[in-house]
Design an enzyme around this catalytic site. Structure first.
Site, PDB file in Angstrom:
ATOM      1  CB  THR A   1      -0.952   0.033   1.205  1.00  0.00           C
ATOM      2  OG1 THR A   1      -2.050   0.859   0.896  1.00  0.00           O
ATOM      3  CG2 THR A   1      -0.277   0.502   2.461  1.00  0.00           C
TER       4      THR A   1
ATOM      5  CE  LYS B   1      -4.952  -0.992   1.532  1.00  0.00           C
ATOM      6  NZ  LYS B   1      -3.902  -1.114   0.526  1.00  0.00           N
TER       7      LYS B   1
END
Length: 180
Positions: free
Chosen positions: A5, A37
């Site tokens: 990520t 997230k």
């Protein structure tokens, strides 16, 4: 290095923005494209994002939220206590994640090695595409008048074209520091 990520925080003027991509990978396979997230904590006074294992990060978000409650929203104190717990607790010390947390006063990176890092400039980034995102954000901060939120979006979109662990399904949270 945490792969999977990119999370980026930018502070500019009366705004701090934190964004992340939505890709979830397992080894060489993309499992999900639209994971969230980043989130708000402590009555929407703190924004936070994670890189690393989702289960580990969610456990750490719960711990951070608890510390924020304990210290009446004092992010610096909550982050320091979380880092101490993370490093010394038998169960927590094995968690594989990093967190960026921001409030109206500060932005900080919190890690399991006991780090609580405040940036020299107004940018923090974690995850596999962090160097790309940070470079893009620094250039945009220096050479444009874009808002913090616009810089986060542009830098993450650029990162998604380069980093295989980052996609263009971007979620951004922001705090307006002037109270509006």
């Amino acid at each position: 290095m945490i792969r999977s990520t990119t999370i980026l925080a930018v502070r500019r003027g009366s705004q701090v923005a934190l964004g992340g991509d939505g890709q979830v990978t397992f080894g060489q396979t993309i499992l999900k494209n639209q994971a969230i997230k980043v989130r708000t904590l402590h009555q929407k006074q703190v924004i936070a994002g994670f890189a690393g294992s989702a289960a580990d990060a969610l456990a750490l978000f719960e711990k951070l939220e608890g510390r924020l409650e304990e210290f009446r929203g004092n992010l610096t104190r909550a982050a320091i206590e979380l880092a101490k717990d993370w490093r010394s607790d038998r169960a927590l010390r094995h968690l594989q994640a990093q967190i960026i947390a921001c409030n109206k006063d500060t932005s900080m990176l919190i890690s399991g090695t006991g780090d609580v890092i405040l940036p020299d400039d107004d940018i923090l980034s974690i995850g596999s595409g962090s160097a790309i995102a940070m470079a893009g954000a620094r250039m945009l901060l220096k050479h444009t008048e874009l808002s913090a939120e616009e810089i986060v979006r542009e830098a993450l979109e650029t990162t998604a074209t380069i980093c295989i662990y980052t996609n263009d399904s971007i979620t951004i949270e922001r705090l307006d520091l002037d109270g509006n």
